[in-house]
Enzyme design. Structure first.
Site, PDB file in Angstrom:
ATOM      1  N   GLY A 119       8.334  84.184 -23.726  1.00 16.11           N
ATOM      2  CA  GLY A 119       8.609  82.825 -23.250  1.00 16.11           C
ATOM      3  C   GLY A 119       7.987  81.791 -24.173  1.00 16.11           C
ATOM      4  O   GLY A 119       8.492  80.667 -24.299  1.00 16.11           O
ATOM      5  N   ALA A 120       6.900  82.185 -24.836  1.00 16.84           N
ATOM      6  CA  ALA A 120       6.245  81.240 -25.741  1.00 16.84           C
ATOM      7  C   ALA A 120       7.135  80.962 -26.951  1.00 16.84           C
ATOM      8  O   ALA A 120       7.149  79.848 -27.475  1.00 16.84           O
ATOM      9  CB  ALA A 120       4.890  81.775 -26.173  1.00 16.84           C
ATOM     10  N   GLY A 167     -13.989  55.363  -7.874  1.00 22.03           N
ATOM     11  CA  GLY A 167     -13.100  55.195  -6.726  1.00 22.03           C
ATOM     12  C   GLY A 167     -11.662  55.059  -7.194  1.00 22.03           C
ATOM     13  O   GLY A 167     -11.269  55.558  -8.253  1.00 22.03           O
ATOM     14  N   GLY A 168     -10.872  54.321  -6.422  1.00 25.07           N
ATOM     15  CA  GLY A 168      -9.454  54.145  -6.742  1.00 25.07           C
ATOM     16  C   GLY A 168      -9.232  53.494  -8.096  1.00 25.07           C
ATOM     17  O   GLY A 168      -8.153  53.622  -8.691  1.00 25.07           O
TER      18      GLY A 168
HETATM   19  C1  HXC Z   1     -19.024  43.269  -5.559  1.00 28.14           C
HETATM   20  C2  HXC Z   1     -20.472  44.266  -7.032  1.00 28.14           C
HETATM   21  C3  HXC Z   1     -19.737  45.468  -6.958  1.00 28.14           C
HETATM   22  C4  HXC Z   1     -18.599  45.502  -6.117  1.00 28.14           C
HETATM   23  C5  HXC Z   1     -21.385  45.750  -8.297  1.00 28.14           C
HETATM   24  N1  HXC Z   1     -21.481  44.497  -7.861  1.00 28.14           N
HETATM   25  N2  HXC Z   1     -20.338  46.368  -7.749  1.00 28.14           N
HETATM   26  N3  HXC Z   1     -20.114  43.176  -6.330  1.00 28.14           N
HETATM   27  N4  HXC Z   1     -18.276  44.379  -5.430  1.00 28.14           N
HETATM   28  N5  HXC Z   1     -17.854  46.596  -6.016  1.00 28.14           N
HETATM   29  C6  HXC Z   1     -22.481  43.520  -8.221  1.00 28.14           C
HETATM   30  C7  HXC Z   1     -23.841  43.876  -7.673  1.00 28.14           C
HETATM   31  O1  HXC Z   1     -23.971  43.412  -6.350  1.00 28.14           O
HETATM   32  C8  HXC Z   1     -24.747  43.127  -8.629  1.00 28.14           C
HETATM   33  O2  HXC Z   1     -24.754  41.771  -8.271  1.00 28.14           O
HETATM   34  C9  HXC Z   1     -24.007  43.205  -9.937  1.00 28.14           C
HETATM   35  O3  HXC Z   1     -22.660  43.529  -9.617  1.00 28.14           O
HETATM   36  C10 HXC Z   1     -24.533  44.294 -10.853  1.00 28.14           C
HETATM   37  O4  HXC Z   1     -24.608  45.496 -10.101  1.00 28.14           O
HETATM   38  P1  HXC Z   1     -25.877  46.453 -10.082  1.00 28.14           P
HETATM   39  O5  HXC Z   1     -25.758  47.319  -8.892  1.00 28.14           O
HETATM   40  O6  HXC Z   1     -27.112  45.635 -10.233  1.00 28.14           O
HETATM   41  O7  HXC Z   1     -25.669  47.248 -11.435  1.00 28.14           O
HETATM   42  P2  HXC Z   1     -26.049  48.745 -11.764  1.00 28.14           P
HETATM   43  O8  HXC Z   1     -27.425  49.051 -11.274  1.00 28.14           O
HETATM   44  O9  HXC Z   1     -25.762  48.921 -13.206  1.00 28.14           O
HETATM   45  O10 HXC Z   1     -25.048  49.641 -10.904  1.00 28.14           O
HETATM   46  C11 HXC Z   1     -23.669  49.652 -11.159  1.00 28.14           C
HETATM   47  C12 HXC Z   1     -22.896  50.337 -10.029  1.00 28.14           C
HETATM   48  C13 HXC Z   1     -23.287  49.750  -8.683  1.00 28.14           C
HETATM   49  C14 HXC Z   1     -23.197  51.858 -10.095  1.00 28.14           C
HETATM   50  C15 HXC Z   1     -21.406  50.160 -10.335  1.00 28.14           C
HETATM   51  O11 HXC Z   1     -23.222  48.324  -8.775  1.00 28.14           O
HETATM   52  C16 HXC Z   1     -22.435  50.191  -7.549  1.00 28.14           C
HETATM   53  O12 HXC Z   1     -22.600  51.297  -7.052  1.00 28.14           O
HETATM   54  N6  HXC Z   1     -21.540  49.293  -7.134  1.00 28.14           N
HETATM   55  C17 HXC Z   1     -20.690  49.541  -5.982  1.00 28.14           C
HETATM   56  C18 HXC Z   1     -19.623  50.519  -6.348  1.00 28.14           C
HETATM   57  C19 HXC Z   1     -18.636  50.695  -5.247  1.00 28.14           C
HETATM   58  O13 HXC Z   1     -18.910  51.314  -4.225  1.00 28.14           O
HETATM   59  N7  HXC Z   1     -17.455  50.078  -5.423  1.00 28.14           N
HETATM   60  C20 HXC Z   1     -16.379  50.178  -4.539  1.00 28.14           C
HETATM   61  C21 HXC Z   1     -15.681  51.491  -4.936  1.00 28.14           C
HETATM   62  S1  HXC Z   1     -14.283  51.794  -3.933  1.00 28.14           S
HETATM   63  P3  HXC Z   1     -26.074  40.881  -8.336  1.00 28.14           P
HETATM   64  O14 HXC Z   1     -25.595  39.500  -8.051  1.00 28.14           O
HETATM   65  O15 HXC Z   1     -26.992  41.435  -7.303  1.00 28.14           O
HETATM   66  O16 HXC Z   1     -26.618  41.057  -9.717  1.00 28.14           O
HETATM   67  C22 HXC Z   1     -13.102  51.109  -4.793  1.00 28.14           C
HETATM   68  C23 HXC Z   1     -11.789  51.253  -4.093  1.00 28.14           C
HETATM   69  C24 HXC Z   1     -10.710  50.819  -4.987  1.00 28.14           C
HETATM   70  O17 HXC Z   1     -13.227  50.607  -5.827  1.00 28.14           O
HETATM   71  C25 HXC Z   1      -9.433  51.331  -4.420  1.00 28.14           C
HETATM   72  C26 HXC Z   1      -8.312  51.019  -5.312  1.00 28.14           C
HETATM   73  C27 HXC Z   1      -7.097  51.773  -4.895  1.00 28.14           C
END
Ligand code: HXC
Length: 520
Positions: free
Chosen positions: A410-411, A171-172
């Site tokens: 040009g190169a 993502g971002g």
């Molecule tokens: C809060 C999060 C989190 C998040 C993971 N966790 N991502 N908590 N916010 N964004 C937590 C999970 O709930 C879990 O907690 C622990 O971290 C480990 O995650 P798992 O899913 O068990 O790990 P894994 O299977 O290795 O998967 C990793 C992952 C997945 C692929 C990154 O966690 C995932 O898809 N996370 C969400 C990604 C996402 O959509 N993020 C937002 C992106 S948008 P527990 O307590 O259950 O163990 C963004 C916008 C930013 O970032 C913009 C900036 C400009």
């Protein structure tokens, strides 16, 4: 609390901060071939040199169950340590705490380290391993990213910024590394993308794995987002240490220099007869310019950047008699070294990094021109190719060019023209400098002579030879002063060293302006 109890309390909290999300989660990291956030710092820094900042910081949000998960440190470790005795600031996201997700305080902690890196003129290394924006903290998390992007931009051109992607970065979140100078990735560990495979499947129906979409190989060779790719995290950290050893701490300093007889020193007067076997006399034959670099520059000093991307040019850092230079070289082993869109982006970005950090530029020239083709034209080769011209013209560091064989069109201007800003242009006696190659030129300007001749082929050969001698010969360009010296190839190293020493104290001022407008 008594003194004894207070000290114990402090120790307990420190222990809690050190153990992150706990042994089980760290074990899970190891199973994935990943190191823990703290082990990564051990790999990066000289032993016992790490000083942690703000280790007791905690998230403030208690929404959606965060109350029980407000661990000290808030899912990231920040601080500073020494790399070969030189200070470097760092942030290392801890996937074992809330998935390394970025909340308000997590971001504040990183931004504070960035601020100190700028204030002290010290490089910044960020290690990314995170699920992205902490979903529970909503807009506070987005604000945190904005602070980090702003600090990345403020630091750009002031201190070197290096990103190691050692886990998810989606993502971002990708845009912080995206702003930094160099991105390191590791096979089967790193992942970077704006939207993952699930979203892509839902929107376009395409099936692709995480690794194929945003793994190290994809970004090192296809997108060009990653500059370095490694097989293991430890190798990656060694790579970061090596890169830092060749960079100044900030834009007011020079890169570390190896002095005579210190480890890594190489004789400036070493003659290099090997180059005559490396570069074929026949300009239609290819060769690997990296062999030339390996022979001419200080032994084992070449550290290639973007080794797998736009391989028709080669860029990287090397040393010449102990001084660091940035090399921008044509690669005749690929596409006959023609410059294209990706090569232009790769070259221009590297040149601008070198210029920002006082690293002299050496171009090694053997290039037939820009790559023809509809894909290139419609892809914007005009806009992209212009970046090289702009970057070279704008750079105020010493700029040295060595023409080995071809320098056409040009190169030639981009790689060698004194009028564009090269300070010293050297050429081998077999160099050919012209608007285009002799065959193409003969077909245009001697078309009638060739058509009317009894033996057209003989006429063509004669005219090509005539053109080569009277127009392309390096002494023609040297006669106009466009080439400073025509050199014996076996003295290529010595001549480059002498040119560099001559220019080492170069200073150049330009008219003040807010900033130029490089064609992006
Ligand atoms: C809060 C999060 C989190 C998040 C993971 N966790 N991502 N908590 N916010 N964004 C937590 C999970 O709930 C879990 O907690 C622990 O971290 C480990 O995650 P798992 O899913 O068990 O790990 P894994 O299977 O290795 O998967 C990793 C992952 C997945 C692929 C990154 O966690 C995932 O898809 N996370 C969400 C990604 C996402 O959509 N993020 C937002 C992106 S948008 P527990 O307590 O259950 O163990 C963004 C916008 C930013 O970032 C913009 C900036 C400009």
């Amino acid at each position: 609390m008594s003194m004894r109890e207070s000290i114990q309390h402090m120790k307990d909290l420190r222990e809690q901060a050190h153990s992150g999300g706990g042994e089980d989660r760290i074990e899970k990291q190891h199973e994935k071939g990943k190191r823990s956030a703290r082990e990564r710092l051990d790999d990066l820094f000289d032993p016992h040199s790490f000083v942690e900042h703000q280790s007791y910081i905690r998230g403030r949000s208690t929404a959606f169950g965060l109350e029980d998960k407000r661990l000290p440190g808030d899912g990231v470790i920040t601080g500073s340590g020494l790399v070969d005795g030189r200070q470097v600031f760092v942030s290392s996201q801890d996937f074992t705490v809330l998935g390394g997700s970025l909340g308000e305080q997590h971001a504040a902690r990183i931004a504070e380290a960035q601020k100190l890196s700028i204030a002290t003129g010290t490089p910044f290394v960020q290690i990314n391993d995170s699920g992205g924006a902490r979903i529970q903290e909503g807009v506070l998390s987005l604000d945190g990213y904005a602070r980090i992007f702003r600090a990345n931009t403020d630091a750009s051109g002031v201190v070197p910024q290096i990103s190691a992607i050692l886990g998810p970065c989606a993502g971002g979140a990708v845009y912080s590394p995206g702003i930094t100078d160099f991105i390191f990735m590791v096979d089967n560990v790193s992942n970077m993308y704006i939207t993952g495979p699930d979203v892509i499947r839902a929107v376009t129906g395409e099936e692709i794995s995480h690794e194929e979409l945003g793994g190290a190989a994809a970004h090192a060779s296809r997108s060009g987002v990653a500059h370095f790719r490694y097989k293991s995290e430890q190798d990656c950290m060694d790579g970061i240490r090596r890169l830092l050893s060749m960079l100044p701490a900030n834009n007011t300093e020079q890169a570390p220099r190896i002095l005579p007889d210190a480890p890594g020193w190489d004789d400036p007067d070493r003659v290099v007869p090997e180059v005559l076997d490396i570069v074929p006399e026949d300009e239609r034959r290819g060769y690997d310019i990296r062999r030339f670099i390996g022979t001419v520059f200080d032994t084992d000093s070449f550290f290639e950047v973007h080794a797998e991307y736009a391989t028709n040019v080669v860029v990287g850092f090397a040393r010449l008699a102990g001084r660091v230079v940035g090399i921008f070289a044509n690669q005749p082993a690929v596409y006959a070294a023609a410059l294209d869109i990706d090569a232009s982006d790769k070259g221009a970005r590297f040149i601008r990094f070198c210029d920002a950090f006082n690293i002299p530029i050496v171009t090694l020239v053997d290039v037939p021109g820009f790559l023809p083709g509809v894909t290139q034209e419609h892809g914007g080769i005009i806009r992209h190719g212009a970046k090289i011209l702009y970057a070279i013209a704008e750079a105020t560091v010493p700029k040295i060019s060595l023409i080995l064989r071809k320098a056409y069109g040009g190169a030639f201007i981009a790689m060698s023209a004194k009028a564009l800003g090269y300070d010293r242009v050297l050429a081998w006696p077999i160099a050919q400098i012209a608007v285009m190659g002799a065959e193409g030129a003969a077909n245009v300007i001697f078309r009638r002579d060739i058509a009317n001749a009894e033996d057209s082929e003989a006429k063509r050969t004669e005219k090509i030879a005539e053109f080569k001698e009277s127009v392309m010969d390096p002494f023609v360009a040297a006669g106009y002063g466009f080439v400073d010296d025509v050199i014996d190839p076996v003295y290529s190293r010595t001549e480059l060293v002498r040119s560099l020493e001559m220019l080492a104290t170069k200073r150049e001022q330009r008219a003040p302006r807010k900033h130029g407008n490089i064609p992006l």
